[in-house]
Design a protein around this motif. Structure first.
Motif, PDB file in Angstrom:
ATOM      1  N   ALA A   5      -4.207 -10.002 -29.795  1.00 22.96           N
ATOM      2  CA  ALA A   5      -4.833  -8.855 -29.133  1.00 22.96           C
ATOM      3  C   ALA A   5      -6.071  -8.352 -29.875  1.00 22.96           C
ATOM      4  O   ALA A   5      -6.212  -7.165 -30.170  1.00 22.96           O
ATOM      5  CB  ALA A   5      -3.813  -7.728 -28.967  1.00 22.96           C
ATOM      6  N   THR A   6      -6.996  -9.283 -30.169  1.00 23.22           N
ATOM      7  CA  THR A   6      -8.253  -8.887 -30.806  1.00 23.22           C
ATOM      8  C   THR A   6      -9.427  -9.610 -30.154  1.00 23.22           C
ATOM      9  O   THR A   6      -9.279 -10.701 -29.594  1.00 23.22           O
ATOM     10  CB  THR A   6      -8.262  -9.217 -32.315  1.00 23.22           C
ATOM     11  OG1 THR A   6      -8.045 -10.614 -32.502  1.00 23.22           O
ATOM     12  CG2 THR A   6      -7.234  -8.396 -33.069  1.00 23.22           C
ATOM     13  N   PRO A  23      -2.373  -3.789 -24.638  1.00 25.15           N
ATOM     14  CA  PRO A  23      -1.631  -4.746 -23.795  1.00 25.15           C
ATOM     15  C   PRO A  23      -2.161  -4.813 -22.367  1.00 25.15           C
ATOM     16  O   PRO A  23      -2.227  -5.893 -21.779  1.00 25.15           O
ATOM     17  CB  PRO A  23      -0.195  -4.196 -23.835  1.00 25.15           C
ATOM     18  CG  PRO A  23      -0.112  -3.473 -25.143  1.00 25.15           C
ATOM     19  CD  PRO A  23      -1.468  -2.866 -25.358  1.00 25.15           C
ATOM     20  N   GLU A  24      -2.539  -3.648 -21.784  1.00 27.22           N
ATOM     21  CA  GLU A  24      -3.069  -3.652 -20.418  1.00 27.22           C
ATOM     22  C   GLU A  24      -4.357  -4.464 -20.331  1.00 27.22           C
ATOM     23  O   GLU A  24      -4.611  -5.159 -19.343  1.00 27.22           O
ATOM     24  CB  GLU A  24      -3.333  -2.210 -19.961  1.00 27.22           C
ATOM     25  CG  GLU A  24      -2.083  -1.367 -19.789  1.00 27.22           C
ATOM     26  CD  GLU A  24      -1.635  -0.706 -21.083  1.00 27.22           C
ATOM     27  OE1 GLU A  24      -0.792   0.191 -21.012  1.00 27.22           O
ATOM     28  OE2 GLU A  24      -2.134  -1.083 -22.174  1.00 27.22           O
ATOM     29  N   LEU A  25      -5.168  -4.396 -21.376  1.00 31.60           N
ATOM     30  CA  LEU A  25      -6.432  -5.126 -21.396  1.00 31.60           C
ATOM     31  C   LEU A  25      -6.181  -6.616 -21.588  1.00 31.60           C
ATOM     32  O   LEU A  25      -6.852  -7.458 -20.977  1.00 31.60           O
ATOM     33  CB  LEU A  25      -7.319  -4.580 -22.521  1.00 31.60           C
ATOM     34  CG  LEU A  25      -8.829  -4.781 -22.423  1.00 31.60           C
ATOM     35  CD1 LEU A  25      -9.343  -4.445 -21.042  1.00 31.60           C
ATOM     36  CD2 LEU A  25      -9.537  -3.937 -23.473  1.00 31.60           C
ATOM     37  N   VAL A  26      -5.229  -6.966 -22.428  1.00 29.66           N
ATOM     38  CA  VAL A  26      -4.873  -8.373 -22.625  1.00 29.66           C
ATOM     39  C   VAL A  26      -4.363  -8.971 -21.320  1.00 29.66           C
ATOM     40  O   VAL A  26      -4.741 -10.085 -20.934  1.00 29.66           O
ATOM     41  CB  VAL A  26      -3.802  -8.515 -23.733  1.00 29.66           C
ATOM     42  CG1 VAL A  26      -3.283  -9.945 -23.786  1.00 29.66           C
ATOM     43  CG2 VAL A  26      -4.384  -8.106 -25.084  1.00 29.66           C
ATOM     44  N   THR A  27      -3.523  -8.216 -20.621  1.00 30.31           N
ATOM     45  CA  THR A  27      -3.000  -8.691 -19.336  1.00 30.31           C
ATOM     46  C   THR A  27      -4.130  -8.887 -18.330  1.00 30.31           C
ATOM     47  O   THR A  27      -4.167  -9.886 -17.600  1.00 30.31           O
ATOM     48  CB  THR A  27      -1.976  -7.684 -18.773  1.00 30.31           C
ATOM     49  OG1 THR A  27      -0.912  -7.538 -19.699  1.00 30.31           O
ATOM     50  CG2 THR A  27      -1.432  -8.150 -17.432  1.00 30.31           C
ATOM     51  N   THR A  40      -1.588   5.532 -13.655  1.00 30.03           N
ATOM     52  CA  THR A  40      -1.855   4.650 -12.518  1.00 30.03           C
ATOM     53  C   THR A  40      -1.858   3.207 -12.993  1.00 30.03           C
ATOM     54  O   THR A  40      -2.652   2.850 -13.867  1.00 30.03           O
ATOM     55  CB  THR A  40      -3.223   4.982 -11.888  1.00 30.03           C
ATOM     56  OG1 THR A  40      -3.225   6.365 -11.539  1.00 30.03           O
ATOM     57  CG2 THR A  40      -3.470   4.124 -10.658  1.00 30.03           C
ATOM     58  N   PRO A  41      -1.002   2.355 -12.463  1.00 27.93           N
ATOM     59  CA  PRO A  41      -0.976   0.954 -12.934  1.00 27.93           C
ATOM     60  C   PRO A  41      -2.228   0.221 -12.491  1.00 27.93           C
ATOM     61  O   PRO A  41      -2.722   0.434 -11.388  1.00 27.93           O
ATOM     62  CB  PRO A  41       0.279   0.380 -12.261  1.00 27.93           C
ATOM     63  CG  PRO A  41       0.457   1.221 -11.030  1.00 27.93           C
ATOM     64  CD  PRO A  41      -0.012   2.602 -11.405  1.00 27.93           C
ATOM     65  N   ILE A  42      -2.712  -0.640 -13.367  1.00 30.36           N
ATOM     66  CA  ILE A  42      -3.885  -1.449 -13.022  1.00 30.36           C
ATOM     67  C   ILE A  42      -3.479  -2.521 -12.038  1.00 30.36           C
ATOM     68  O   ILE A  42      -2.381  -3.077 -12.110  1.00 30.36           O
ATOM     69  CB  ILE A  42      -4.500  -2.089 -14.289  1.00 30.36           C
ATOM     70  CG1 ILE A  42      -5.756  -2.862 -13.915  1.00 30.36           C
ATOM     71  CG2 ILE A  42      -3.514  -2.977 -14.999  1.00 30.36           C
ATOM     72  CD1 ILE A  42      -6.511  -3.345 -15.137  1.00 30.36           C
ATOM     73  N   LYS A  43      -4.372  -2.773 -11.063  1.00 29.55           N
ATOM     74  CA  LYS A  43      -4.089  -3.775 -10.042  1.00 29.55           C
ATOM     75  C   LYS A  43      -4.326  -5.151 -10.611  1.00 29.55           C
ATOM     76  O   LYS A  43      -5.429  -5.452 -11.049  1.00 29.55           O
ATOM     77  CB  LYS A  43      -4.972  -3.530  -8.818  1.00 29.55           C
ATOM     78  CG  LYS A  43      -4.772  -4.566  -7.707  1.00 29.55           C
ATOM     79  CD  LYS A  43      -5.710  -4.271  -6.530  1.00 29.55           C
ATOM     80  CE  LYS A  43      -5.586  -5.344  -5.475  1.00 29.55           C
ATOM     81  NZ  LYS A  43      -6.522  -5.110  -4.349  1.00 29.55           N
ATOM     82  N   HIS A  44      -3.319  -5.998 -10.627  1.00 25.82           N
ATOM     83  CA  HIS A  44      -3.447  -7.365 -11.118  1.00 25.82           C
ATOM     84  C   HIS A  44      -3.298  -8.339  -9.954  1.00 25.82           C
ATOM     85  O   HIS A  44      -2.736  -8.027  -8.913  1.00 25.82           O
ATOM     86  CB  HIS A  44      -2.387  -7.676 -12.162  1.00 25.82           C
ATOM     87  CG  HIS A  44      -2.571  -6.899 -13.421  1.00 25.82           C
ATOM     88  ND1 HIS A  44      -3.715  -6.961 -14.194  1.00 25.82           N
ATOM     89  CD2 HIS A  44      -1.743  -6.015 -14.065  1.00 25.82           C
ATOM     90  CE1 HIS A  44      -3.596  -6.188 -15.237  1.00 25.82           C
ATOM     91  NE2 HIS A  44      -2.416  -5.592 -15.172  1.00 25.82           N
ATOM     92  N   LYS A  45      -3.771  -9.549 -10.160  1.00 26.64           N
ATOM     93  CA  LYS A  45      -3.594 -10.595  -9.156  1.00 26.64           C
ATOM     94  C   LYS A  45      -2.109 -10.982  -9.059  1.00 26.64           C
ATOM     95  O   LYS A  45      -1.394 -10.912 -10.041  1.00 26.64           O
ATOM     96  CB  LYS A  45      -4.383 -11.845  -9.545  1.00 26.64           C
ATOM     97  CG  LYS A  45      -5.867 -11.669  -9.573  1.00 26.64           C
ATOM     98  CD  LYS A  45      -6.527 -13.022  -9.738  1.00 26.64           C
ATOM     99  CE  LYS A  45      -5.943 -13.755 -10.955  1.00 26.64           C
ATOM    100  NZ  LYS A  45      -6.514 -15.107 -11.088  1.00 26.64           N
ATOM    101  N   ARG A  46      -1.730 -11.395  -7.909  1.00 30.27           N
ATOM    102  CA  ARG A  46      -0.382 -11.963  -7.786  1.00 30.27           C
ATOM    103  C   ARG A  46      -0.352 -13.328  -8.417  1.00 30.27           C
ATOM    104  O   ARG A  46      -1.262 -14.122  -8.233  1.00 30.27           O
ATOM    105  CB  ARG A  46       0.000 -12.091  -6.308  1.00 30.27           C
ATOM    106  CG  ARG A  46       0.274 -10.774  -5.626  1.00 30.27           C
ATOM    107  CD  ARG A  46       0.738 -11.043  -4.192  1.00 30.27           C
ATOM    108  NE  ARG A  46       1.026  -9.801  -3.508  1.00 30.27           N
ATOM    109  CZ  ARG A  46       1.413  -9.762  -2.237  1.00 30.27           C
ATOM    110  NH1 ARG A  46       1.553 -10.900  -1.552  1.00 30.27           N
ATOM    111  NH2 ARG A  46       1.676  -8.606  -1.659  1.00 30.27           N
TER     112      ARG A  46
END
Length: 433
Positions: A289-290, A310-314, A425-431
């Motif tokens: 995570a860097t 973690p949200e950014l890594v995802t 608010t959860p970030i929208k990710h691709k399925r």
């Protein structure tokens, strides 16, 4: 060398073969042939016939031994100087040697003097071009600084003083450049003043100018032009109040375009726009995570390690990764990184038409101050240099753990709706397929 003189005859000078043909008293005709290929592949020879003055001087080496050094001075081409004229030139040179004058040293000195005289005739535009070329090696933003220097000087300085000899330009001439834009375009005028000052400083160092620098503010232009602080309104980059940043983060997280993802990346790392837009995949260690920004892209010229939440890594793991490019945030065809205007529009489309990308850093800094967060960690995250050089010399930490905690709080704050309490608010990710 033979002691006989007048060995050459004017009748056969053009028929002598390649080599050195001496006439006596140091005069020689040097004949050279140079082979070359014609367009049809045939080998031919070009020929040159020129006069040369050859003489020797004595000197002692480091061991005190008496040695002799051979000097060869060109006198000109046979087509321009006759045998009679060449003999007269050599007689004059031998006369100088009899007086203790070294002809070769005298010629070198004369050439240097001519170069110095020519240097005094350098125009401001010529000096500016030379200075920009010298500075270009230290600019690290892909040519942006060079373009800005050229454009500002071409627009404002060259029309007024570009043709003038740098040795005679006075303060009044510099004022003619600056006065028309001093109050209307103050920031531009200040940059032009600084750039002209840099160029004049270079001219003084390089001996193209002996007078003082006419484009310095303190003690020079400050005596002529009004101080910008008296009339200029101080305004930084338009920033969004941190209480409204949730609106931006929410809207950015609902779209998977590269522009929105890049803007969100900038928001959550507090980095500069160019650092994010020019990011390449090999700079990331997602397992740890860097993100390490290389020195050549950093304003301070040092590598910068950025902790990733973690949200950014995802988000990065699930982003569309184009196969034809290594840019993390590519433009439409993948041939280059996304541009500043496109990312800026993503911010404005969130309902803040006057906001700028760089203003997101100000929003982050204001939040950190208002909520009492670690200011040293904040400055490290913003990649600001320590103002105290002594303190900077002793600082060896990059505060990665402290910054990771800081940026975790910042991300949580940006995603929390202030009107409904501490909901995220959860970030929208691709399925996933």
């Amino acid at each position: 060398m033979t002691n006989s003189i007048n060995r050459l005859s004017p009748n056969n000078l053009t028929r002598l073969p390649a080599g050195v043909h001496t006439d006596g008293r140091g005069l020689a005709l040097v004949v050279k042939t140079i082979p070359y290929l014609t367009k049809d592949g045939q080998t031919k020879e070009s020929e040159s016939r020129s006069w040369q003055y050859i003489y020797r001087t004595s000197y002692r080496d480091d061991d005190g031994q008496l040695k002799q050094r051979t000097h060869k001075m060109g006198l000109g081409s046979l087509s321009n100087i006759s045998l009679k004229q060449a003999r007269k030139l050599v007689d004059d040179l031998n006369f100088k040697r009899a007086q203790g004058i070294d002809p070769a040293a005298e010629r070198r000195q004369r050439k240097l003097e001519q170069q110095r005289l020519a240097a005094r005739g350098m125009t401001f535009q010529q000096a500016a071009i030379a200075r920009i070329k010298a500075k270009s090696v230290e600019w690290k933003d892909g040519g942006k600084s060079e373009k800005q220097w050229k454009h500002s000087l071409e627009t404002y300085a060259y029309p007024v003083i570009g043709h003038m000899d740098v040795s005679i330009i006075e303060v009044s001439d510099v004022v003619k450049v600056l006065q028309p834009i001093w109050q209307e375009k103050t920031e531009t005028a200040k940059r032009v003043m600084q750039r002209m000052g840099d160029i004049f400083g270079w001219c003084i160092t390089m001996k193209h100018r002996t007078a003082s620098n006419p484009s310095l503010w303190n003690g020079t232009l400050s005596n002529v032009l009004p101080s910008p602080s008296k009339f200029q309104k101080v305004s930084g980059h338009e920033a969004i109040a941190h209480k409204d940043i949730h609106t931006v983060a929410k809207k950015l997280s609902q779209s998977e375009t590269f522009a929105n993802r890049c803007a969100l990346f900038i928001l959550w790392t507090a980095c500069r726009s160019s650092e994010a837009r020019q990011a390449r995949w090999q700079e990331f260690d997602l397992d740890n995570a860097t993100w390490t920004v290389p020195a050549e892209r950093m304003k301070a010229g040092k590598p910068h390690v950025v902790p990733l939440q973690p949200e950014l890594v995802t988000m990065l793991r699930e982003m569309n990764r184009l196969t034809n490019t290594d840019w993390v945030f590519p433009n439409a065809n993948g041939g280059n990184c996304i541009n500043d205007v496109t990312v800026g529009k993503a911010i404005k489309d969130c309902g803040f038409p006057k906001a700028t990308i760089h203003g997101l850093r100000a929003t982050f800094k204001s939040w950190s101050l208002d909520f009492g967060h670690n200011q040293q960690a904040t400055e490290f995250q913003l990649a600001h240099s320590l103002p105290d050089a002594t303190e900077a010399a002793y600082v060896r930490t990059v505060m990665l753990d402290a910054r990771r905690e800081l940026m975790r709080d910042w991300l949580g704050y940006t995603m929390a709706d202030k009107t409904k309490g501490a909901t995220v608010t959860p970030i929208k990710h691709k399925r996933k397929a």
